[in-house]
Design a protein around this motif. Structure first.
Motif, PDB file in Angstrom:
ATOM      1  N   PHE A 460       0.847  -1.202   0.000  1.00 28.52           N
ATOM      2  CA  PHE A 460       0.000   0.000   0.000  1.00 28.52           C
ATOM      3  C   PHE A 460       0.886   1.256   0.000  1.00 28.52           C
ATOM      4  O   PHE A 460       0.627   2.220  -0.724  1.00 28.52           O
ATOM      5  CB  PHE A 460      -0.896   0.042   1.255  1.00 28.52           C
ATOM      6  N   ALA A 461       1.919   1.240   0.856  1.00 26.17           N
ATOM      7  CA  ALA A 461       2.812   2.403   0.983  1.00 26.17           C
ATOM      8  C   ALA A 461       3.521   2.676  -0.340  1.00 26.17           C
ATOM      9  O   ALA A 461       3.707   3.828  -0.735  1.00 26.17           O
ATOM     10  CB  ALA A 461       3.838   2.146   2.092  1.00 26.17           C
ATOM     11  N   GLU A 462       3.902   1.606  -1.031  1.00 34.47           N
ATOM     12  CA  GLU A 462       4.579   1.770  -2.326  1.00 34.47           C
ATOM     13  C   GLU A 462       3.612   2.336  -3.371  1.00 34.47           C
ATOM     14  O   GLU A 462       3.983   3.207  -4.169  1.00 34.47           O
ATOM     15  CB  GLU A 462       5.143   0.419  -2.794  1.00 34.47           C
ATOM     16  N   PHE A 463       2.366   1.863  -3.341  1.00 36.96           N
ATOM     17  CA  PHE A 463       1.341   2.375  -4.264  1.00 36.96           C
ATOM     18  C   PHE A 463       1.163   3.886  -4.066  1.00 36.96           C
ATOM     19  O   PHE A 463       1.158   4.666  -5.019  1.00 36.96           O
ATOM     20  CB  PHE A 463       0.024   1.635  -4.022  1.00 36.96           C
ATOM     21  N   GLU A 464       1.069   4.312  -2.795  1.00 35.89           N
ATOM     22  CA  GLU A 464       0.902   5.753  -2.503  1.00 35.89           C
ATOM     23  C   GLU A 464       2.093   6.560  -3.020  1.00 35.89           C
ATOM     24  O   GLU A 464       1.926   7.648  -3.564  1.00 35.89           O
ATOM     25  CB  GLU A 464       0.788   5.967  -0.986  1.00 35.89           C
ATOM     26  N   SER A 484      -3.600  -0.333 -13.225  1.00 37.42           N
ATOM     27  CA  SER A 484      -2.408  -0.967 -13.793  1.00 37.42           C
ATOM     28  C   SER A 484      -1.261  -0.956 -12.768  1.00 37.42           C
ATOM     29  O   SER A 484      -0.581  -1.963 -12.560  1.00 37.42           O
ATOM     30  CB  SER A 484      -2.048  -0.232 -15.085  1.00 37.42           C
ATOM     31  N   ILE A 485      -1.068   0.185 -12.087  1.00 32.83           N
ATOM     32  CA  ILE A 485      -0.017   0.275 -11.051  1.00 32.83           C
ATOM     33  C   ILE A 485      -0.304  -0.755  -9.957  1.00 32.83           C
ATOM     34  O   ILE A 485       0.581  -1.494  -9.514  1.00 32.83           O
ATOM     35  CB  ILE A 485       0.026   1.699 -10.419  1.00 32.83           C
ATOM     36  N   TYR A 486      -1.555  -0.806  -9.531  1.00 38.30           N
ATOM     37  CA  TYR A 486      -1.935  -1.675  -8.408  1.00 38.30           C
ATOM     38  C   TYR A 486      -1.795  -3.152  -8.782  1.00 38.30           C
ATOM     39  O   TYR A 486      -1.302  -3.965  -7.992  1.00 38.30           O
ATOM     40  CB  TYR A 486      -3.365  -1.359  -7.958  1.00 38.30           C
ATOM     41  N   TYR A 493       4.665  -8.648  -5.774  1.00 42.34           N
ATOM     42  CA  TYR A 493       4.715  -9.113  -4.384  1.00 42.34           C
ATOM     43  C   TYR A 493       4.395 -10.611  -4.267  1.00 42.34           C
ATOM     44  O   TYR A 493       5.054 -11.323  -3.531  1.00 42.34           O
ATOM     45  CB  TYR A 493       3.759  -8.298  -3.499  1.00 42.34           C
ATOM     46  N   HIS A 494       3.385 -11.083  -4.982  1.00 35.32           N
ATOM     47  CA  HIS A 494       2.901 -12.454  -4.732  1.00 35.32           C
ATOM     48  C   HIS A 494       3.595 -13.540  -5.544  1.00 35.32           C
ATOM     49  O   HIS A 494       3.523 -14.707  -5.195  1.00 35.32           O
ATOM     50  CB  HIS A 494       1.383 -12.530  -4.929  1.00 35.32           C
ATOM     51  N   GLY A 495       4.243 -13.162  -6.630  1.00 36.42           N
ATOM     52  CA  GLY A 495       5.074 -14.128  -7.346  1.00 36.42           C
ATOM     53  C   GLY A 495       4.306 -15.073  -8.258  1.00 36.42           C
ATOM     54  O   GLY A 495       3.086 -14.992  -8.403  1.00 36.42           O
ATOM     55  N   THR A 496       5.048 -16.011  -8.857  1.00 32.06           N
ATOM     56  CA  THR A 496       4.493 -16.839  -9.944  1.00 32.06           C
ATOM     57  C   THR A 496       3.699 -18.039  -9.437  1.00 32.06           C
ATOM     58  O   THR A 496       3.025 -18.702 -10.214  1.00 32.06           O
ATOM     59  CB  THR A 496       5.633 -17.354 -10.846  1.00 32.06           C
ATOM     60  N   ASP A 497       3.808 -18.355  -8.128  1.00 37.35           N
ATOM     61  CA  ASP A 497       3.041 -19.497  -7.616  1.00 37.35           C
ATOM     62  C   ASP A 497       1.588 -19.134  -7.360  1.00 37.35           C
ATOM     63  O   ASP A 497       0.842 -19.893  -6.770  1.00 37.35           O
ATOM     64  CB  ASP A 497       3.663 -20.034  -6.321  1.00 37.35           C
ATOM     65  N   MET A 498       1.244 -17.942  -7.782  1.00 39.72           N
ATOM     66  CA  MET A 498      -0.082 -17.443  -7.460  1.00 39.72           C
ATOM     67  C   MET A 498      -0.744 -16.902  -8.719  1.00 39.72           C
ATOM     68  O   MET A 498      -0.090 -16.260  -9.537  1.00 39.72           O
ATOM     69  CB  MET A 498       0.126 -16.311  -6.457  1.00 39.72           C
ATOM     70  N   VAL A 499      -2.031 -17.164  -8.841  1.00 41.48           N
ATOM     71  CA  VAL A 499      -2.786 -16.545  -9.933  1.00 41.48           C
ATOM     72  C   VAL A 499      -3.255 -15.188  -9.415  1.00 41.48           C
ATOM     73  O   VAL A 499      -4.072 -15.115  -8.497  1.00 41.48           O
ATOM     74  CB  VAL A 499      -4.007 -17.405 -10.329  1.00 41.48           C
ATOM     75  N   VAL A 500      -2.684 -14.115  -9.968  1.00 38.08           N
ATOM     76  CA  VAL A 500      -3.106 -12.779  -9.535  1.00 38.08           C
ATOM     77  C   VAL A 500      -4.325 -12.397 -10.387  1.00 38.08           C
ATOM     78  O   VAL A 500      -4.194 -11.960 -11.522  1.00 38.08           O
ATOM     79  CB  VAL A 500      -1.958 -11.748  -9.663  1.00 38.08           C
ATOM     80  N   GLU A 505      -7.084  -5.688  -9.432  1.00 38.39           N
ATOM     81  CA  GLU A 505      -6.632  -4.360  -9.882  1.00 38.39           C
ATOM     82  C   GLU A 505      -7.537  -3.246  -9.357  1.00 38.39           C
ATOM     83  O   GLU A 505      -7.167  -2.090  -9.368  1.00 38.39           O
ATOM     84  CB  GLU A 505      -6.560  -4.305 -11.415  1.00 38.39           C
ATOM     85  N   MET A 506      -8.778  -3.615  -8.888  1.00 31.82           N
ATOM     86  CA  MET A 506      -9.708  -2.597  -8.369  1.00 31.82           C
ATOM     87  C   MET A 506      -9.595  -2.406  -6.850  1.00 31.82           C
ATOM     88  O   MET A 506     -10.303  -1.584  -6.285  1.00 31.82           O
ATOM     89  CB  MET A 506     -11.156  -2.987  -8.710  1.00 31.82           C
ATOM     90  N   GLU A 507      -8.697  -3.137  -6.206  1.00 32.33           N
ATOM     91  CA  GLU A 507      -8.662  -3.059  -4.735  1.00 32.33           C
ATOM     92  C   GLU A 507      -8.302  -1.663  -4.234  1.00 32.33           C
ATOM     93  O   GLU A 507      -8.742  -1.238  -3.165  1.00 32.33           O
ATOM     94  CB  GLU A 507      -7.689  -4.093  -4.142  1.00 32.33           C
ATOM     95  N   TRP A 508      -7.486  -0.922  -4.998  1.00 32.13           N
ATOM     96  CA  TRP A 508      -7.126   0.444  -4.576  1.00 32.13           C
ATOM     97  C   TRP A 508      -8.380   1.268  -4.271  1.00 32.13           C
ATOM     98  O   TRP A 508      -8.352   2.195  -3.445  1.00 32.13           O
ATOM     99  CB  TRP A 508      -6.288   1.160  -5.657  1.00 32.13           C
TER     100      TRP A 508
END
Length: 596
Positions: A460-464, A484-486, A493-500, A505-508
């Motif tokens: 979150f801090a990095e997004f801000e 797109s940034i989010y 952060y979550h890496g390739t073992d995860m389906v992002v 993208e709307m969580e912001w």
């Protein structure tokens, strides 16, 4: 406790002893009346703050008035929070609030008047032995001087103040009042309401379809409002830029850190060091995937329980005993105060009709702190007790060691003492546990705290930071740009073992903290500092305990960064965050061992 009691039915031993603050209503009324008269005295000093004698006298009066209103205000609120339906206490809160505003108004001339003195005169006042008790206050006033404008400009900015609240207020109305989510189906196929409050509970549901449905429904609803919410967030960023330019700060980030005198490196170090440690978060994601037994780990699986519902009943008496045992490493001096707090009715324990929800520690200088709980017989409530008593003892030791003006610690420091207690309690429970299922339950609880409090808040801090830098470079923050940034940050952060999932993208759009800019990093730094303290206490023993008690006794007598540094935690370096990450690594390794 199965049935909710009326306030009058609660056993006295389970309630806090407010008589320690005011013996009765009559004493409160008499203090209130005395303060009504006393505040008029402030006017005697207006226009006369040009001599050390007058400045000393006005500061002493300010302390007296502030302490008296704090007591009245806190007592009124504590009385009200124990039973919000009681009309007497509702009225008391209103009276205290109104008087608090009047006291602040009566004292509002002090800082501007001292600021208007020439710099040389201010320096003489800072070094004047007559004013040694107020040296830190005067240094702070001088530090503000570079960013304070002329009287006319300040008056104009004060009028803009109401307008500046608009982005946050509009977002609040959209988010809390206007936005309604469609119903979803629970695990039994029944239609149920999806609300802000129930969303996380649905994400914790063992049934994957329920989790996915809740996740997609929430973000589809936000997507429909994306243009409006992007406008409110963009307006908030523009408002921040306006203030930072008018007050002559190099950037919004530096303006936000200036109040607590936090160097910019603290913020950038946090982000850089967490980037270094992303393989650990990704390793935890891999483990999560394995434990859930799924082919793909999705964003809606992040809160899913990893241990089949582990039933652990912990009564309040057991919780008190366990917390006391878990905090043994802090030594006798700490434990004696803790025992007094548990025994001498500092705590309001159980839920009752009309009682405020949640938990907090609060109090007024000169009387012991108070803790509000709504205890349930579970693990979470036991950690809440340890957490709130951490706050309470921080206040107790600061108040005991310092004069009123210096005792109040900053928000940057506030979560450190409470989280140190939690870390020590967790260490004790893990060492004591012999049941593999119980151990895995504890480790999951701990690993998720690292995920949510350190990694998520840093993201979150990095997004801000990114959105403010782009706006400061003249770029516009469209909904597409924000999403797109989010989204990219989540992938990073979550890496390739995860389906992002694309929906994330709307969580912001649903994070209220983005309207209190550059605040969330404090959760991550506080948690890291606490983890570092607990590690030092467990490994070094007495020397680390002595440094830690020194930290608790420092209140707000110096800048937060200096207070932590003296106690052995240098937040301007990456070390405390690395230490916290080494603890996270041990947690993951233990989980991997248990699930081989």
């Amino acid at each position: 406790m199965s049935t909710i009691l009326k306030r009058s039915e609660v056993q006295q031993m389970d309630t806090w002893k407010l008589e320690d603050m005011f013996p009765d209503q009559q004493a409160w009324d008499s203090s209130y009346n005395e303060l009504k008269t006393l505040k008029e005295k402030a006017a005697d000093y207006e226009g006369k703050l040009n001599s050390p004698e007058n400045i000393k006298a006005v500061f002493a009066l300010e302390d007296d008035l502030s302490l008296k209103i704090e007591r009245l205000y806190v007592y009124a609120h504590l009385s009200h929070d124990q039973d919000t339906t009681n009309p007497t206490y509702q009225a008391l809160v209103q009276k205290a609030k109104k008087l608090s505003v009047e006291v602040n108004e009566a004292l509002s001339f002090i800082t501007p008047e001292i600021l208007s003195l020439p710099e040389q005169e201010l320096d003489q006042l800072i070094d004047n032995p007559e004013l040694s008790d107020y040296k830190f206050t005067l240094q702070e006033i001088k530090r503000e001087k570079a960013h304070v404008l002329s009287k006319t400009e300040e008056a104009l900015l004060a009028q803009v103040g109401n307008l500046s609240q608009a982005p946050q207020q509009i977002f609040g109305m959209i988010n809390n009042a206007d936005m309604k989510f469609p119903k979803i189906k629970d695990e039994n196929g029944n239609e149920v309401d999806l609300t802000h409050g129930s969303y996380i509970q649905f994400l914790e549901n063992p049934n994957r379809e329920v989790r996915e449905q809740a996740f997609k429904t929430v973000y589809e609803t936000y997507r429909k409002q994306k243009n409006t919410i992007a406008s409110t967030l963009s307006a908030n960023v523009n408002k921040n830029m306006f203030y930072s330019q008018v007050r002559k700060y190099p950037s919004v980030l530096e303006m936000s850190l200036y109040g607590d005198n936090i160097p910019k490196e603290v913020y950038t170090n946090l982000i850089d060091t967490i980037h270094e440690s992303l393989p650990l978060l990704q390793r935890y994601m891999k483990l999560r995937k394995k434990l859930l037994g799924v082919n793909e780990l999705h964003m809606y699986d992040l809160f899913a329980p990893l241990v089949e519902e582990y039933k652990w009943d912990i009564t309040y008496d057991e919780a008190k005993k366990t917390v006391e045992e878990g905090l043994q490493p802090l030594g006798n001096e700490y434990l004696e105060v803790l025992r007094a707090g548990l025994k001498d009715r500092w705590i309001d324990v159980y839920e009752n009709e009309g009682k405020r929800t949640g938990a907090y520690s609060w109090g007024a200088y000169g009387t012991h702190p108070y803790v509000l709980l709504n205890h349930k017989d579970n693990l979470n409530s036991m950690f809440t007790l340890a957490h709130e008593m951490g706050h309470a003892l921080h206040s107790y030791f600061s108040d005991e060691a310092l004069k009123y003006r210096d005792a109040q610690y900053t928000i940057f420091l506030a979560e450190v003492a409470s989280t140190t207690n939690e870390a020590l309690l967790m260490d004790y429970l893990l060492k004591k546990s012999t049941d593999p299922k119980q151990k895995l339950y504890l480790l999951t609880y701990y690993a998720d705290q690292f995920r949510t409090t350190v990694f998520r808040q840093t993201m979150f801090a990095e997004f801000e930071k990114i959105i403010h830098e782009r706006a400061e470079a003249g770029e516009s923050l469209t909904p597409q740009e924000l999403s797109s940034i989010y989204y990219d940050l989540n992938v990073k952060y979550h890496g390739t073992d995860m389906v992002v999932d694309q929906d994330i993208e709307m969580e912001w759009a649903r994070i209220p903290h983005f309207y209190t800019s550059f605040y969330v990093y404090k959760y991550a730094t506080g948690f890291s500092a606490a983890t570092s303290f607990s590690k030092q206490i467990l490994e070094e023993g007495k020397p680390a305990v002595d440094r830690y008690l020194g930290f608790l006794r420092s209140g707000g007598s110096d800048y937060s960064i200096n207070i932590l540094k003296k106690a052995g935690v240098d937040m301007s370096s990456p070390e405390p965050i690395r230490e916290a990450m080494s603890v996270f690594k041990e947690v993951i390794e233990q989980m991997e061992q248990l699930t081989k």
